[in-house]
Design a protein around this motif. Structure first.
Motif, PDB file in Angstrom:
ATOM      1  N   MET A   1      26.592  60.460   2.271  1.00  0.00           N
ATOM      2  CA  MET A   1      25.821  60.595   1.030  1.00  0.00           C
ATOM      3  C   MET A   1      26.739  60.878  -0.159  1.00  0.00           C
ATOM      4  O   MET A   1      26.585  60.311  -1.240  1.00  0.00           O
ATOM      5  CB  MET A   1      24.768  61.697   1.168  1.00  0.00           C
ATOM      6  CG  MET A   1      23.593  61.302   2.034  1.00  0.00           C
ATOM      7  SD  MET A   1      22.216  62.494   1.957  1.00  0.00           S
ATOM      8  CE  MET A   1      22.864  63.838   2.888  1.00  0.00           C
ATOM      9  N   ARG A   2      27.728  61.759   0.055  1.00  0.00           N
ATOM     10  CA  ARG A   2      28.677  62.077  -1.020  1.00  0.00           C
ATOM     11  C   ARG A   2      29.423  60.819  -1.464  1.00  0.00           C
ATOM     12  O   ARG A   2      29.614  60.577  -2.644  1.00  0.00           O
ATOM     13  CB  ARG A   2      29.695  63.128  -0.538  1.00  0.00           C
ATOM     14  CG  ARG A   2      29.138  64.535  -0.418  1.00  0.00           C
ATOM     15  CD  ARG A   2      30.083  65.461   0.325  1.00  0.00           C
ATOM     16  NE  ARG A   2      31.376  65.615  -0.317  1.00  0.00           N
ATOM     17  CZ  ARG A   2      31.628  66.450  -1.322  1.00  0.00           C
ATOM     18  NH1 ARG A   2      30.667  67.217  -1.779  1.00  0.00           N
ATOM     19  NH2 ARG A   2      32.822  66.527  -1.861  1.00  0.00           N
ATOM     20  N   GLU A   3      29.762  60.028  -0.442  1.00  0.00           N
ATOM     21  CA  GLU A   3      30.498  58.807  -0.724  1.00  0.00           C
ATOM     22  C   GLU A   3      29.654  57.848  -1.573  1.00  0.00           C
ATOM     23  O   GLU A   3      30.115  57.307  -2.570  1.00  0.00           O
ATOM     24  CB  GLU A   3      30.856  58.152   0.611  1.00  0.00           C
ATOM     25  CG  GLU A   3      32.037  57.257   0.575  1.00  0.00           C
ATOM     26  CD  GLU A   3      32.214  56.579   1.932  1.00  0.00           C
ATOM     27  OE1 GLU A   3      33.350  56.391   2.349  1.00  0.00           O
ATOM     28  OE2 GLU A   3      31.194  56.250   2.577  1.00  0.00           O
ATOM     29  N   ALA A   4      28.391  57.675  -1.154  1.00  0.00           N
ATOM     30  CA  ALA A   4      27.513  56.754  -1.877  1.00  0.00           C
ATOM     31  C   ALA A   4      27.299  57.212  -3.319  1.00  0.00           C
ATOM     32  O   ALA A   4      27.284  56.404  -4.249  1.00  0.00           O
ATOM     33  CB  ALA A   4      26.173  56.641  -1.146  1.00  0.00           C
ATOM     34  N   LEU A   5      27.151  58.513  -3.502  1.00  0.00           N
ATOM     35  CA  LEU A   5      26.921  59.032  -4.852  1.00  0.00           C
ATOM     36  C   LEU A   5      28.156  58.845  -5.723  1.00  0.00           C
ATOM     37  O   LEU A   5      28.061  58.439  -6.886  1.00  0.00           O
ATOM     38  CB  LEU A   5      26.536  60.517  -4.794  1.00  0.00           C
ATOM     39  CG  LEU A   5      25.180  60.820  -4.148  1.00  0.00           C
ATOM     40  CD1 LEU A   5      24.975  62.320  -4.015  1.00  0.00           C
ATOM     41  CD2 LEU A   5      24.048  60.196  -4.951  1.00  0.00           C
ATOM     42  N   ALA A   6      29.332  59.118  -5.152  1.00  0.00           N
ATOM     43  CA  ALA A   6      30.572  58.966  -5.915  1.00  0.00           C
ATOM     44  C   ALA A   6      30.761  57.512  -6.321  1.00  0.00           C
ATOM     45  O   ALA A   6      31.093  57.199  -7.470  1.00  0.00           O
ATOM     46  CB  ALA A   6      31.760  59.446  -5.087  1.00  0.00           C
ATOM     47  N   ARG A   7      30.505  56.618  -5.363  1.00  0.00           N
ATOM     48  CA  ARG A   7      30.665  55.204  -5.658  1.00  0.00           C
ATOM     49  C   ARG A   7      29.721  54.798  -6.790  1.00  0.00           C
ATOM     50  O   ARG A   7      30.112  54.107  -7.730  1.00  0.00           O
ATOM     51  CB  ARG A   7      30.413  54.364  -4.402  1.00  0.00           C
ATOM     52  CG  ARG A   7      31.243  53.097  -4.381  1.00  0.00           C
ATOM     53  CD  ARG A   7      30.985  52.225  -3.155  1.00  0.00           C
ATOM     54  NE  ARG A   7      31.190  52.916  -1.899  1.00  0.00           N
ATOM     55  CZ  ARG A   7      30.227  53.100  -0.992  1.00  0.00           C
ATOM     56  NH1 ARG A   7      29.001  52.660  -1.206  1.00  0.00           N
ATOM     57  NH2 ARG A   7      30.495  53.723   0.124  1.00  0.00           N
TER      58      ARG A   7
END
Ligand SMILES: [Zn+2]
Length: 579
Positions: free
Chosen positions: A398-404
């Motif tokens: 989830m963190r990855e998707a938000l950062a992207r």
């Protein structure tokens, strides 16, 4: 509450006598594999069996939905009965005579039973009056037929000050009516009906027990809704409206839908969404989230799309993520509630909306703003929300998707809003690390019961970090102090927190057997981890004592450090993980 004495000794007797394989076997087909039995889980839909039963340990555990416990838990969950009733059913079935309860326990039970009777009596009065002109006209305007009203047990409280009071006073004491919350006591002992000229909505616990009423005005008066007060029967933050009906359909639907109002919820049920529940005019609480997470893998939050609804949805998302349940969000066009939309669009179109609800990361991205600039600005705040999720893998993705989505390179994400405090609070849901699991397995399964207290004595309380491990060790120490042997059944009986119970019940399945050799390695690692942490702590304190010029403290710390170094050898670069 029970008429019987359900003390530890009696419960142990029931657990001993009730063969869990026989009890489970009544509800599903079990196949023997090695020492355990497996079958299709009765709590979640599945095609390959992941439901395990151990006769030896008296426990069950599902790898799919992670439900587990002992024979009493099983009866409670499957037959949807409270603890006492589950015990009584098992006792009857396996021929155990339960001793009667103490006089004090009986008095409490009588009081409780009386409140329950008051509620049921009030409900009967309200239901009888719902066909009167005023409530009927109101319900018609809201599109609720009398059949639907009857199905949900909707009623009507007359406009007079003491209509219900006069009717119930013949059967109950004034005190009981006040305690149940249907009558209000004012100054100088004046009493009157709490609900007057309102449509009443019965609020029930998951197993159907009536504990409160919601009351809706017929016109524009305020407050629009009035609930029963908190009582020994009822706590708003624990109860979800319609959960008693909805939970029957969770397995088939594979999800729960949460809406904001009673009438929205009723309209949803009427239009084929029987998996819908509503909060009682409060934010979704941790209790609510846990109640849902226990029963269903996914929750669709369906709120109004105005600013308040959006904010409430964000709060609900955080709470639900913390309970380790999957979340989708459906925000409705501003100012429209599900009731309006289902009626105008029809249920098929609405089903399309629910099925197409935004996955949690898409919802969060959307609420971070339309441009990358805005998203970047709101990233930190949003990362904090997903940090509530106890599952590290899911949290990471989830963190990855938000950062992207915010255009922030992953390398830069690094420590931005990394989960520290929040994740620690939530770790009760995640499993302890491998070392701690191995220790628990050894203590509860793999080493001889007579030797367990010796092993326990070698592991100080601060050598383990996970709250569940700490709780289990605390219980074990208590057993040992009372001179009891450490045995799984005794531990299961003693632990109350459902998350810890789940971890205990799942131990045998989540962790491989711990050999004697491995146990030694694990204890050494745990001790080392503790000592390294202590050494870091001492160094830190020494630095502070030094800059404060506190020589005395510094000397004491140095002595402690020397002691530690003797045990540990020279400092190593980091704190080792208990693998
Ligand atoms: Zn399951």
């Amino acid at each position: 509450m029970s008429d019987y004495d359900l003390s530890r000794r009696v419960l142990d007797q029931v657990r001993e006598a009730a063969d869990i394989v026989a009890v489970v076997g009544e509800h599903l087909t079990l196949r023997k594999t090695g020492r355990n039995y497996v079958g299709l889980c009765p709590f979640h839909g599945e095609k390959t069996p992941s439901f395990n039963v151990s006769r030896e340990k008296g426990t069950y555990y599902c790898f799919g939905c992670k439900r587990g416990g002992d024979v009493i838990d099983f009866v409670m969950e499957l037959e949807r009965v409270p603890f006492a009733e589950a015990v009584e059913r098992l006792a009857e079935r396996f021929g155990i005579r339960l001793p009667p309860a103490s006089p004090e326990a009986r008095r409490r039970k009588d009081e409780h039973d009386q409140l329950v009777e008051v509620m049921d009596a009030a409900q009967a009065v309200f239901v009888r009056q719902v066909g009167e002109d005023r409530p009927r006209a109101f319900l018609e305007r809201r599109g609720v037929s009398l059949e639907l009203a009857a199905d949900f047990g909707l009623g009507y409280a007359k406009g007079e000050w003491r209509a219900l009071y006069d009717e119930l006073r013949r059967r109950f004491s004034e005190r009981a009516l006040i305690a149940a919350g249907v009558v209000v006591e004012g100054e100088a002992g004046r009493v009157w009906d709490r609900f007057r000229d309102r449509v009443t909505i019965p609020i029930r616990l998951a197993r159907g027990r009536l504990v409160a009423f919601g009351g809706r005005v017929l016109g524009d008066e305020t407050p629009k809704y009035l609930n029963s007060p908190e009582s020994s029967l009822f706590s708003k933050s624990h109860v979800l409206f319609a959960l008693d009906r909805a939970s029957r359909t969770f397995a088939q639907a594979g999800r729960a839908i949460v809406v904001e109002g009673y009438f929205d919820c009723i309209a949803m049920h009427h239009n084929g969404f029987a998996e819908t529940v509503a909060t009682l005019g409060t934010a979704l609480s941790e209790h609510h989230a846990r109640e849902l997470a226990r029963r269903v893998p996914k929750v669709v939050v369906c709120f109004d799309g105005d600013a308040a609804g959006r904010q409430a949805a964000v709060g609900a998302v955080r709470t639900l993520l913390g309970a380790a349940v999957e979340v989708d969000v459906l925000l409705l066009p501003q100012g429209q509630d599900p009731d309006d939309i289902v009626r105008h669009e029809g249920s098929e179109a609405f089903r399309g909306r629910v099925d197409g609800a935004l996955a949690v990361t898409d919802f969060l991205l959307e609420s971070m703003g339309p441009t990358r600039e805005e998203r970047r600005r709101n990233l930190l705040q949003t990362l904090e929300i997903v940090n509530a999720c106890p599952d590290p893998v899911r949290r990471f993705s989830m963190r990855e998707a938000l950062a992207r989505g915010a255009g922030v390179p992953l390398e830069q994400l690094g420590q931005i809003g990394s989960p520290t405090v929040v994740a620690q609070q939530a770790t009760v849901q995640a499993l302890p690390d491998k070392g701690e699991l191995a220790l628990l397995r050894a203590l509860l399964h793999d080493i001889e019961p007579t030797r367990r207290s010796d092993v326990l004595a070698r592991v100080p309380g601060d050598a383990v970090l996970h709250p569940a491990t700490r709780e289990v060790l605390r219980v074990l120490r208590k057993l040992t102090e009372n001179g009891a042997l450490i045995e799984l059944a005794a531990v299961v009986a003693e632990v109350e927190d459902p998350n810890v119970r789940r971890i205990v019940a799942g131990l045998e399945h989540e962790a491989p057997a711990t050999s004697e050799d491995r146990l030694e390695v694990v204890i050494a690692l745990l001790m080392r981890r503790r000592d390294e942490a202590r050494r870091a702590d001492i160094l830190d304190k020494m630095r502070r004592a030094e800059s404060a010029g506190d020589k005395e403290t510094l000397e004491r710390l140095k002595a402690e450090q020397t002691e530690l170094i003797k045990r540990l050898g020279p400092p190593s670069p980091g704190v080792p993980e208990a693998k």
